[in-house]
Design a protein around this motif. Structure first.
Motif, PDB file in Angstrom:
ATOM      1  N   TYR A 373      49.837  48.359  39.061  1.00 58.86           N
ATOM      2  CA  TYR A 373      50.708  47.597  39.022  1.00 58.86           C
ATOM      3  C   TYR A 373      50.787  46.452  38.078  1.00 58.86           C
ATOM      4  CZ  TYR A 373      51.930  50.337  43.163  1.00 58.86           C
ATOM      5  OH  TYR A 373      52.173  51.529  44.236  1.00 58.86           O
ATOM      6  N   SER A 374      49.951  46.398  37.132  1.00 65.63           N
ATOM      7  CA  SER A 374      49.717  45.335  36.172  1.00 65.63           C
ATOM      8  C   SER A 374      49.366  45.818  34.853  1.00 65.63           C
ATOM      9  CB  SER A 374      48.854  44.134  36.736  1.00 65.63           C
ATOM     10  OG  SER A 374      48.584  43.177  35.890  1.00 65.63           O
ATOM     11  N   ALA A 375      49.828  45.078  33.926  1.00 65.67           N
ATOM     12  CA  ALA A 375      49.502  45.611  32.578  1.00 65.67           C
ATOM     13  C   ALA A 375      48.383  44.594  31.888  1.00 65.67           C
ATOM     14  CB  ALA A 375      50.817  45.552  31.521  1.00 65.67           C
ATOM     15  N   GLU A 376      48.296  43.368  32.730  1.00 67.55           N
ATOM     16  CA  GLU A 376      47.138  42.665  32.238  1.00 67.55           C
ATOM     17  C   GLU A 376      45.896  42.724  32.840  1.00 67.55           C
ATOM     18  OE1 GLU A 376      48.125  40.002  30.215  1.00 67.55           O
ATOM     19  OE2 GLU A 376      50.188  40.471  30.204  1.00 67.55           O
ATOM     20  N   PRO A 377      44.826  42.222  32.316  1.00 69.09           N
ATOM     21  CA  PRO A 377      43.427  42.291  32.933  1.00 69.09           C
ATOM     22  C   PRO A 377      43.603  41.956  34.417  1.00 69.09           C
ATOM     23  CG  PRO A 377      43.379  41.483  30.871  1.00 69.09           C
ATOM     24  CD  PRO A 377      44.889  41.334  31.188  1.00 69.09           C
ATOM     25  N   VAL A 378      42.798  42.721  35.225  1.00 67.92           N
ATOM     26  CA  VAL A 378      42.615  42.263  36.554  1.00 67.92           C
ATOM     27  C   VAL A 378      41.208  41.391  36.826  1.00 67.92           C
ATOM     28  CG1 VAL A 378      42.244  43.444  39.041  1.00 67.92           C
ATOM     29  CG2 VAL A 378      43.769  44.463  37.182  1.00 67.92           C
ATOM     30  N   GLU A 379      41.464  40.494  37.590  1.00 59.91           N
ATOM     31  CA  GLU A 379      40.371  39.656  37.985  1.00 59.91           C
ATOM     32  C   GLU A 379      39.803  39.839  39.298  1.00 59.91           C
ATOM     33  OE1 GLU A 379      41.398  35.488  37.191  1.00 59.91           O
ATOM     34  OE2 GLU A 379      41.660  35.876  35.114  1.00 59.91           O
ATOM     35  N   ILE A 380      38.337  39.782  39.509  1.00 58.30           N
ATOM     36  CA  ILE A 380      37.930  39.605  40.943  1.00 58.30           C
ATOM     37  C   ILE A 380      37.265  38.215  40.953  1.00 58.30           C
ATOM     38  CG2 ILE A 380      36.354  40.913  42.498  1.00 58.30           C
ATOM     39  CD1 ILE A 380      36.675  43.447  41.143  1.00 58.30           C
ATOM     40  N   GLN A 381      37.501  37.651  41.998  1.00 62.70           N
ATOM     41  CA  GLN A 381      36.930  36.178  42.075  1.00 62.70           C
ATOM     42  C   GLN A 381      35.955  36.198  43.526  1.00 62.70           C
ATOM     43  OE1 GLN A 381      39.901  33.355  42.270  1.00 62.70           O
ATOM     44  NE2 GLN A 381      40.761  33.861  39.930  1.00 62.70           N
ATOM     45  N   LEU A 382      34.778  35.796  43.240  1.00 59.89           N
ATOM     46  CA  LEU A 382      33.891  35.614  44.411  1.00 59.89           C
ATOM     47  C   LEU A 382      33.526  34.222  44.632  1.00 59.89           C
ATOM     48  CD1 LEU A 382      32.082  37.208  46.536  1.00 59.89           C
ATOM     49  CD2 LEU A 382      30.468  37.530  44.675  1.00 59.89           C
ATOM     50  N   GLU A 383      33.708  33.802  45.863  1.00 59.95           N
ATOM     51  CA  GLU A 383      33.401  32.621  46.309  1.00 59.95           C
ATOM     52  C   GLU A 383      32.838  32.376  47.721  1.00 59.95           C
ATOM     53  OE1 GLU A 383      36.806  30.426  45.509  1.00 59.95           O
ATOM     54  OE2 GLU A 383      37.777  30.781  47.036  1.00 59.95           O
ATOM     55  N   SER A 384      32.299  31.229  48.174  1.00 65.79           N
ATOM     56  CA  SER A 384      31.792  31.428  49.631  1.00 65.79           C
ATOM     57  C   SER A 384      32.545  29.894  50.253  1.00 65.79           C
ATOM     58  CB  SER A 384      30.350  31.521  50.026  1.00 65.79           C
ATOM     59  OG  SER A 384      29.710  30.566  49.314  1.00 65.79           O
ATOM     60  N   THR A 385      32.560  29.897  51.588  1.00 74.85           N
ATOM     61  CA  THR A 385      32.777  28.770  52.291  1.00 74.85           C
ATOM     62  C   THR A 385      31.553  28.418  53.119  1.00 74.85           C
ATOM     63  OG1 THR A 385      34.167  29.685  54.045  1.00 74.85           O
ATOM     64  CG2 THR A 385      35.441  29.063  52.071  1.00 74.85           C
ATOM     65  N   ALA A 386      31.743  27.603  54.214  1.00 77.20           N
ATOM     66  CA  ALA A 386      30.567  27.203  55.077  1.00 77.20           C
ATOM     67  C   ALA A 386      30.025  28.560  55.742  1.00 77.20           C
ATOM     68  CB  ALA A 386      30.981  25.985  55.832  1.00 77.20           C
ATOM     69  N   ASP A 387      31.132  29.466  56.081  1.00 79.61           N
ATOM     70  CA  ASP A 387      30.577  30.638  56.972  1.00 79.61           C
ATOM     71  C   ASP A 387      31.370  31.856  56.668  1.00 79.61           C
ATOM     72  OD1 ASP A 387      33.099  29.687  57.645  1.00 79.61           O
ATOM     73  OD2 ASP A 387      32.839  29.610  59.920  1.00 79.61           O
ATOM     74  N   GLN A 388      32.094  31.977  55.556  1.00 77.26           N
ATOM     75  CA  GLN A 388      32.615  32.858  55.146  1.00 77.26           C
ATOM     76  C   GLN A 388      32.395  33.345  53.564  1.00 77.26           C
ATOM     77  OE1 GLN A 388      37.053  32.414  56.262  1.00 77.26           O
ATOM     78  NE2 GLN A 388      36.515  33.953  58.017  1.00 77.26           N
ATOM     79  N   ALA A 389      32.662  34.598  53.245  1.00 78.30           N
ATOM     80  CA  ALA A 389      32.393  35.069  51.814  1.00 78.30           C
ATOM     81  C   ALA A 389      34.033  35.564  51.588  1.00 78.30           C
ATOM     82  CB  ALA A 389      31.328  36.416  51.674  1.00 78.30           C
ATOM     83  N   ILE A 390      34.276  34.963  50.352  1.00 83.67           N
ATOM     84  CA  ILE A 390      35.520  35.218  50.072  1.00 83.67           C
ATOM     85  C   ILE A 390      35.743  36.069  48.655  1.00 83.67           C
ATOM     86  CG2 ILE A 390      37.760  34.039  49.712  1.00 83.67           C
ATOM     87  CD1 ILE A 390      36.791  33.477  52.164  1.00 83.67           C
ATOM     88  N   ILE A 391      36.509  37.183  48.791  1.00 81.82           N
ATOM     89  CA  ILE A 391      36.645  37.753  47.488  1.00 81.82           C
ATOM     90  C   ILE A 391      38.241  37.780  47.319  1.00 81.82           C
ATOM     91  CG2 ILE A 391      36.409  40.125  46.593  1.00 81.82           C
ATOM     92  CD1 ILE A 391      34.373  40.690  48.592  1.00 81.82           C
ATOM     93  N   HIS A 392      38.657  37.446  46.062  1.00 82.14           N
ATOM     94  CA  HIS A 392      40.031  37.623  45.713  1.00 82.14           C
ATOM     95  C   HIS A 392      40.251  38.812  44.435  1.00 82.14           C
ATOM     96  CE1 HIS A 392      40.756  33.725  47.786  1.00 82.14           C
ATOM     97  NE2 HIS A 392      39.754  33.327  46.914  1.00 82.14           N
ATOM     98  N   ILE A 393      41.264  39.436  44.534  1.00 84.95           N
ATOM     99  CA  ILE A 393      41.382  40.550  43.785  1.00 84.95           C
ATOM    100  C   ILE A 393      43.066  40.111  43.071  1.00 84.95           C
ATOM    101  CG2 ILE A 393      42.043  43.129  43.371  1.00 84.95           C
ATOM    102  CD1 ILE A 393      39.748  42.090  46.196  1.00 84.95           C
ATOM    103  N   CYS A 394      42.958  39.725  41.903  1.00 88.38           N
ATOM    104  CA  CYS A 394      44.154  39.067  41.407  1.00 88.38           C
ATOM    105  C   CYS A 394      44.749  39.993  40.039  1.00 88.38           C
ATOM    106  CB  CYS A 394      43.764  37.858  40.765  1.00 88.38           C
ATOM    107  SG  CYS A 394      43.011  36.721  41.872  1.00 88.38           S
ATOM    108  N   ASP A 395      46.050  40.154  40.204  1.00 84.39           N
ATOM    109  CA  ASP A 395      46.935  40.761  39.074  1.00 84.39           C
ATOM    110  C   ASP A 395      47.909  39.866  38.790  1.00 84.39           C
ATOM    111  OD1 ASP A 395      49.337  41.915  40.308  1.00 84.39           O
ATOM    112  OD2 ASP A 395      47.938  42.668  41.772  1.00 84.39           O
ATOM    113  N   ARG A 396      48.356  40.333  37.526  1.00 81.95           N
ATOM    114  CA  ARG A 396      49.695  39.644  37.087  1.00 81.95           C
ATOM    115  C   ARG A 396      50.716  40.420  36.866  1.00 81.95           C
ATOM    116  NH1 ARG A 396      45.442  37.021  34.733  1.00 81.95           N
ATOM    117  NH2 ARG A 396      45.265  34.744  34.909  1.00 81.95           N
ATOM    118  N   GLY A 397      50.982  41.426  38.104  1.00 83.22           N
ATOM    119  CA  GLY A 397      51.863  42.479  37.839  1.00 83.22           C
ATOM    120  C   GLY A 397      53.306  42.185  38.298  1.00 83.22           C
TER     121      GLY A 397
END
Length: 471
Positions: A373-397
């Motif tokens: 659903y996006s013609a632009e490059p897709v980004e995967i961002q990985l980060e963490s908080t005090a007790d959780q791992a966070i994964i963002h899958i971002c598109d500009r679609g």
């Protein structure tokens, strides 16, 4: 698009009741003011009519002691008061008697008579800042007309008190109207609150948890409680039907998957050994095999959902190095789609407690959707908080509108049929992703804006080492 102010029941009831209240209060105020004014004027009119009737009789009584003019003068002085002014003129306009009790020049009867037509019946007239009840009649003494007598009652003070009273009445009515408006709006809002609660529950209904939406309104009116009871019974029937559908889909999927797997095996065998097939026959077999394989995949998805619903979908929870897993998914997706997938992660290892195979399945599904659903490059961002791992899958679609975001994780739900049908998929991917992530004690959320893109966020618990440290 309908105007919400016109179609809102709360708005219409509030406006109608407020309008009725204002009209009622205004009518009472106008009637009360008119009644007060009539009471004041009537009493003064009756006084002038009485004085006008008694004036000739009083003059005739004084005739025994002198001439007519003397009787008129004595009668005038006797009947005049601080507010009642009397003027008697002869037939040729000569002043025969005049009381001198009112020093106000604007209430001088001689000047008024000279410039104004005086009515024969008492009427309220305004001269400057003075209000007078005034009348004039012929004066007959012993049956002979000797002139005219004019009576003037100054009611300025009473009129001002009446005006002040009317102002007070208007202010009081306005305050009462404002209090009524607030009370009516508050009561209508409270009365319609159960309906709003039902509407909110219905609009955010999660088909997986219908039983939790039951409303309890013990303090509501009988009519609303009846409606709530019908709503709860409908939820119960929907929940039962939903469970039966799950069971039916699971059973059918299980029964169909085995023969389809056998058929696909024969098709693959024919393709591998069919050296004497024509091009047309080979293409037909390849199409049949691809569609069979796609149907088997969909049936497997339905079976996974059925197992998740029944609690029979098992997870092998173990420490998962997300930096490595996400990098593998990004590389794999780039290779399959020939599209760039950018990975943004910290140098520090982030280890989550999850089922690696299930999590990889979810990530591949989300990245695949973002690429579709996006013609632009897709980004995967990985980060963490005090007790959780966070994964963002971002598109500009194309993004997802707000009205579809609450239902995007439902099975077979498509935000836009025209835009999504052409991009393959069964409408089960996000529902499976949600079930798998929640089965790993995590959660998946969506933030999206039409024409600006979407961000799917996965939150998983961090793995704790044996000494209790979080990694």
């Amino acid at each position: 698009m309908p105007n919400p102010f016109k179609t809102s029941l709360q708005f219409r009831l509030t406006i109608e009741l407020i309008a009725i209240s204002i009209i009622g209060l205004s009518s009472v105020s106008v009637w009360a003011g008119w009644k007060m004014e009539q009471t004041l004027i009537t009493s003064h009119k009756q006084l002038l009519e009485y004085v006008a009737m008694r004036f000739p009789e009083q003059v005739e009584m004084y005739l025994e002691m002198g001439e007519v003019n003397t009787g008129i003068e004595r009668t005038t002085n006797k009947l005049a008061t601080a507010e009642l002014t009397i003027l008697v003129q002869s037939n040729d306009g000569k002043v025969l008697a005049k009381s001198s009790n009112n020093p106000n020049s604007e209430a001088d009867p001689t000047a008024i008579v000279a410039t104004t037509a005086i009515p024969t019946t008492p009427q309220v007239m305004r001269f400057g800042d003075r209000y007078l009840v005034i009348c004039g009649n012929e004066l007959k003494v012993n049956g002979k007309i000797v002139g005219k007598v004019y009576l003037s009652q100054d009611i300025t003070n009473q009129q001002r008190q009446l005006t002040n009273g009317l102002y007070g009445l208007v202010i009081t009515s306005t305050v009462v109207a404002l209090i009524l408006i607030g009370a009516i709006a508050y009561r209508i809002q409270n009365a319609l609150y159960p309906l709003k609660q039902m509407s909110a529950s219905a609009s955010t209904t999660d088909l997986e948890d219908l039983q939790s939406l039951k409303l309890q309104l013990a303090q509501a009116p009988d009519e609303v409680r009846g409606l709530v009871q019908a709503f709860n019974e409908t939820l119960l029937r929907l929940s039962s039907a939903w469970e039966q559908q799950h069971q039916f889909v699971g059973n059918v999927s299980h029964e169909l998957r085995t023969p389809l797997t056998v058929i696909n095996g024969y098709l693959q065998s024919l393709l591998r050994r069919g050296d004497n097939l024509s091009i047309y026959q080979q293409q037909a077999l390849e199409t049949a095999s691809a569609e069979t394989d796609r149907t088997i995949t969909m049936l497997q998805d339905l079976l996974d959902l059925a197992r998740a619903d029944s609690g029979n979908l098992h997870f092998r929870q173990s420490p998962v190095f997300l930096n490595t897993l996400v990098a593998e998914v990004a590389k794999m997706s780039e290779k399959v789609s020939d599209r760039p997938v950018k990975l943004l992660a910290t140098d520090q290892d982030i280890v989550a407690l999850a089922d690696q195979d299930r999590l990889q399945q979810v990530l591949i599904n989300l990245v695949d959707n973002a690429i579709k659903y996006s013609a632009e490059p897709v980004e995967i961002q990985l980060e963490s908080t005090a007790d959780q791992a966070i994964i963002h899958i971002c598109d500009r679609g194309i993004g997802i509108s707000l009205q579809h975001q609450n239902r995007i994780f439902e099975r077979f739900y498509r935000a836009d049929e025209a835009a999504t049908r052409s991009r393959d998929g069964t409408g089960l991917g996000l529902a499976i992703a949600k079930s798998l992530i929640e089965g790993m004690h995590g959660r998946i959320t969506l933030r999206s804006k039409p024409n600006e893109g979407s961000i799917f966020t996965i939150a998983l618990p961090l793995w704790k080492s044996t000494n209790g440290n979080i990694i």
